[in-house]
Every structure is written in structure tokens, then in C-alpha cells.
Design a protein around this motif. Sequence first.
Motif, mmCIF file in Angstrom:
data_model
loop_
_atom_site.group_PDB
_atom_site.id
_atom_site.type_symbol
_atom_site.label_atom_id
_atom_site.label_comp_id
_atom_site.label_asym_id
_atom_site.label_seq_id
_atom_site.Cartn_x
_atom_site.Cartn_y
_atom_site.Cartn_z
ATOM 1 N N VAL A 52 0.973 -1.093 0.064
ATOM 2 C CA VAL A 52 -0.130 -0.046 0.144
ATOM 3 C C VAL A 52 0.876 1.307 0.054
ATOM 4 C CG1 VAL A 52 -1.706 1.409 1.414
ATOM 5 C CG2 VAL A 52 -1.699 -1.166 1.425
ATOM 6 N N TRP A 53 0.652 2.357 -0.886
ATOM 7 C CA TRP A 53 1.562 3.080 -1.135
ATOM 8 C C TRP A 53 0.790 4.455 -0.717
ATOM 9 C CZ3 TRP A 53 3.938 3.122 -6.713
ATOM 10 C CH2 TRP A 53 4.613 1.824 -6.892
ATOM 11 N N THR A 54 1.376 5.458 0.042
ATOM 12 C CA THR A 54 0.850 6.554 0.425
ATOM 13 C C THR A 54 1.948 7.849 0.343
ATOM 14 O OG1 THR A 54 -0.792 7.646 2.198
ATOM 15 C CG2 THR A 54 1.040 6.292 2.880
ATOM 16 N N ALA A 55 1.334 8.992 0.621
ATOM 17 C CA ALA A 55 2.299 10.245 1.021
ATOM 18 C C ALA A 55 3.097 10.031 2.123
ATOM 19 C CB ALA A 55 1.612 11.487 0.763
ATOM 20 N N THR A 56 4.125 10.395 2.298
ATOM 21 C CA THR A 56 5.096 10.152 3.702
ATOM 22 C C THR A 56 4.759 11.541 4.429
ATOM 23 O OG1 THR A 56 7.210 10.051 4.416
ATOM 24 C CG2 THR A 56 7.048 11.538 2.553
ATOM 25 N N LEU A 57 4.148 12.487 4.074
ATOM 26 C CA LEU A 57 3.769 13.468 5.046
ATOM 27 C C LEU A 57 2.343 13.645 5.385
ATOM 28 C CD1 LEU A 57 5.227 16.209 6.142
ATOM 29 C CD2 LEU A 57 3.826 17.255 4.116
ATOM 30 N N THR A 58 2.172 12.598 6.611
ATOM 31 C CA THR A 58 0.848 12.382 6.841
ATOM 32 C C THR A 58 0.593 12.027 8.204
ATOM 33 O OG1 THR A 58 -1.144 11.193 6.416
ATOM 34 C CG2 THR A 58 0.659 10.025 6.153
ATOM 35 N N TYR A 59 -0.226 11.981 8.983
ATOM 36 C CA TYR A 59 -0.660 11.170 10.065
ATOM 37 C C TYR A 59 -0.563 9.770 10.120
ATOM 38 C CZ TYR A 59 -2.736 10.279 14.721
ATOM 39 O OH TYR A 59 -3.268 9.978 15.981
ATOM 40 N N ILE A 60 -0.138 8.998 11.186
ATOM 41 C CA ILE A 60 0.150 7.605 11.048
ATOM 42 C C ILE A 60 -1.305 6.750 10.717
ATOM 43 C CG2 ILE A 60 -0.332 7.138 13.467
ATOM 44 C CD1 ILE A 60 2.131 5.192 13.265
ATOM 45 N N ALA A 61 -2.424 7.265 11.139
ATOM 46 C CA ALA A 61 -3.743 6.614 10.999
ATOM 47 C C ALA A 61 -3.973 6.527 9.240
ATOM 48 C CB ALA A 61 -4.695 7.479 11.378
ATOM 49 N N THR A 62 -3.229 7.095 8.553
ATOM 50 C CA THR A 62 -3.494 7.126 7.074
ATOM 51 C C THR A 62 -3.142 5.714 6.778
ATOM 52 O OG1 THR A 62 -2.929 9.031 6.687
ATOM 53 C CG2 THR A 62 -2.532 7.543 4.809
ATOM 54 N N ILE A 63 -1.949 5.047 7.164
ATOM 55 C CA ILE A 63 -1.303 3.758 6.836
ATOM 56 C C ILE A 63 -1.556 2.504 7.838
ATOM 57 C CG2 ILE A 63 0.868 4.475 7.502
ATOM 58 C CD1 ILE A 63 0.095 2.595 4.430
ATOM 59 N N ALA A 64 -1.607 3.051 9.085
ATOM 60 C CA ALA A 64 -1.657 2.149 10.321
ATOM 61 C C ALA A 64 -2.549 0.775 10.000
ATOM 62 C CB ALA A 64 -1.910 2.572 11.573
ATOM 63 N N PRO A 65 -3.808 1.192 9.523
ATOM 64 C CA PRO A 65 -4.931 0.011 9.482
ATOM 65 C C PRO A 65 -4.249 -1.049 8.273
ATOM 66 C CG PRO A 65 -6.101 2.079 9.301
ATOM 67 C CD PRO A 65 -4.672 2.527 9.412
ATOM 68 N N ALA A 66 -3.744 -0.500 7.379
ATOM 69 C CA ALA A 66 -3.188 -1.558 6.166
ATOM 70 C C ALA A 66 -2.146 -2.096 6.661
ATOM 71 C CB ALA A 66 -2.746 -0.504 5.070
ATOM 72 N N VAL A 67 -1.384 -1.625 7.492
ATOM 73 C CA VAL A 67 -0.029 -2.212 8.156
ATOM 74 C C VAL A 67 -0.587 -3.404 9.220
ATOM 75 C CG1 VAL A 67 1.769 -2.219 9.715
ATOM 76 C CG2 VAL A 67 1.526 -0.467 7.922
ATOM 77 N N GLN A 68 -1.568 -2.999 9.923
ATOM 78 C CA GLN A 68 -2.379 -4.072 10.816
ATOM 79 C C GLN A 68 -2.656 -4.837 10.511
ATOM 80 O OE1 GLN A 68 -4.174 -1.153 13.050
ATOM 81 N NE2 GLN A 68 -2.704 -0.194 14.112
ATOM 82 N N MET A 69 -3.501 -4.839 9.173
ATOM 83 C CA MET A 69 -3.841 -5.956 8.291
ATOM 84 C C MET A 69 -2.707 -6.941 7.695
ATOM 85 S SD MET A 69 -7.013 -4.150 6.783
ATOM 86 C CE MET A 69 -7.757 -5.457 5.825
ATOM 87 N N GLY A 70 -1.655 -6.547 7.762
ATOM 88 C CA GLY A 70 -0.329 -7.317 7.229
ATOM 89 C C GLY A 70 0.365 -6.975 5.805
ATOM 90 N N ALA A 71 -0.289 -5.678 5.360
ATOM 91 C CA ALA A 71 0.108 -5.070 4.299
ATOM 92 C C ALA A 71 1.631 -4.266 4.376
ATOM 93 C CB ALA A 71 -0.908 -3.949 3.483
#
Length: 399
Positions: free
Chosen positions: A96-115
Motif C-alpha cells: 500500500v502506497w501513500t504520501a509520507t507527509l501524513t498522520y500515522i492513521a493513514t497507513i496504520a490500518p493497512a499495516v495492521q492487516m499485514g500489508a
Amino acid sequence: MASIVPFVRPAAPPRPRPATPRRLYLSPPDLAGGEHAALAAVLESGWIAPAGPAPAAFEAAIAAATGLRHVVALASGTAALHLACRVLDLGPGDEVWTATLTYIATIAPAVQMGARPRFLDVSPESWTLDPDLLAGELAAAARRGRLPRAVIPVDLYGQCADLDRIRAACDRWGVPVLADSAEAMGALYRGRHAGIGARMAAFSFNGNKIVTAGGGGALASDDPAPIARARHLASQAREPAPHYQHETTGYSYALSSLLAAVGTAQLAVLPARVAARRAVFERYRAGLADLPGLAFMPEAGWGRATRWLTAVQIDPARFGADREAVRQRLDAAGIESRPVWKPMHLQPVFRDAPRAGGAVAAGLFERGLCLPSGSGMSVAEQERVIALVRECAIGACAR
């Protein structure tokens, strides 16, 4: 003989202490005026749980405010992002790709799902995901046979990412786009509301947002299918049966009727809130734009930002103090400010995550400061902030 009573000079009354200005917060909630009546109506109705007319009314109000036809109200913006990832069937091994300038909630759910996350740099003209960088990275990933399962652009501080160009880059390779519009309720992109054009868009109604329910979020789309699935998962994935029947596991993510009532009252004044935040920004610009080494977050030509937060860049060599010195000076005076988001690729938890670029975002973090931007902030309160920042510019808060 009468006794002589010595004269005692009465003590001078204590001098009144000067009133201490109330602490000024970065983005405090601002009541619209209708919240008490809305809460009373919900309490009188007996519908307290996440069911009944209040959540449905809130969803209808979100749809009317954004133009996105299908909405599910949820417990938080993070819950909305999590459900979106679940609807997209993300799993272990996916990127899953996202902008690096953001709050952690943008990417945390995907990481918690194993992405596996991958962070891309932002554009200086908008501070949001760089579409040219994204297009090049997607083409390279296609050559490797390793395309991401989703791309999450972030609408930052009330400014929309360049969604049309991001969509064009992703559509070429069949990669779905999930808009993190948590900070962008009321923002416009090419005349349409933030999030329109993405497969799904997530919004937040946290206590510091331009419209708040004291908490809460929403997932929205023009496609009914993903929202129907998200709604099912948000209520523990209960199947229609007289008993509790489950074919998969879900979550307790539905929004309470009480918060929904507050959010509906708040949405009624969204245009006024946007106007107030933009007025705050304009007063800052009028009071600070002449200072050397201070620059404001630019407004991209493709949209109309809400200016949820007024963010500035401070060049210490020209300004006379660095960002942290200014922040500390404001804090000492009872004024909250905050550095711009620390990029995800600089966070210890993601030290090993792959990335593309990052220098622009890192520079914005090093120099960037968000100033108090509440829609209820008075002109006098804002003048306090402006005066202190100007003091720093002449070396009064140099570190």
C-alpha cells in the motif's frame, strides 16, 4: 479613664492580579449552537445506541455536504480507513502506497492487516502526494511485476491532493485509490468536494476537525457496493437472521446516536466554518507575510483549501529563529502550536519501509509549524500569536 486604643493603619487591599489569558489551542471544537437541542431530541427519543434516525440523518447530511451519494457513519476516521482496507481485501504481502507527509492513521490500518507500506514524497506546490513521482514509481513497479494493491493520497491540512492526476496514474495499472480526506471536510478540488473521484473517501469528525462530533468518522463513495459492505462489517458483520449469525468477523465501528446528533448540527454551519478558517489564514498572512524567511503553505491552483490549519515554513537563517524556538516561545505564552507532520519514512516504526524520495517532506517537517487556527479564535487572540511570532523574527526567541 477611657482606654486609649492605638491607631492601626488598615492593610492596603491586595492588588488585583492581571487576568491570565486563557490557553489558546491549535484547533479547539467550536459549537454551532444547535448541539444541545439535537442531543436533547436524541435523549428524548430513547435512541442512544448506534441505530435509529440520528446516524441516518448524519449520513444524509454528509452526503449533502460532499456530494458523495453513499455514506456510512463510523466511530472514527481511522475506523473508516480500516474498513476501506478491508473492503479492498488487503492482506499480508500486499503493498500500500501513500504520501509520507501524513498522520500515522493513514497507513496504520493497512499495516495492521499485514500489508507492507511504501512512502512517496510530496510536491512543494501542494505538500500532497507528487503525481509525477507516483506515475514513475507505478511504471517501475509494473515492470517488476509488483504493483501496489492500493494508493492512498492524503488531503493535507484542508488542501486536496491532485486527485485527477493521481487517478490517471493509478487507473493505467488498475490500482484503486482510497482518499484520506480526514482533514478536508469542506475542501474543493476542481469545483467538487474532497474525495469525489476516489474509489472511497474517509473523513474524520475528531474533536479538532473543522466539523466535529466529538469523535467519529465516515466512509463515502459514489459506488453503493463498498459502502454496503463497510456498513455490514461495522456492525460485527451480523447476518439478517433472528439469532446472531456470522459468516465473517466484523467490528464495533458504528457511530452512536449522540455523536451523530452533534455532527449533524455541526455540518449545518460548514460553509461558515470554512469561511472563518480562511479568514484566520488571511489575518496571519496580513500580519506575518512581510517577515523574511517565513512562508505559508501554498494553495494549489486546482482547488480551494479550507485552511483547517494555517501552516508556515520558517527558514532560521533568514528569520532569526528556527521552528522549534518559535513553538517554545508560543508555548511559554500559553499558545499551542505544532510542527507539521513528521514524515512516515522518518518514524522509527517504519525505519525499514521502502520509499521514493522524501527530501521535500523532510524539509517541510524541519521548518514547518502549524499555528492556532480555530474558527472561534478572536481577532485579539490571533494578534497575540502574530505579535509573538514577530518578536521571534527580531531575535527575541532565538535558541
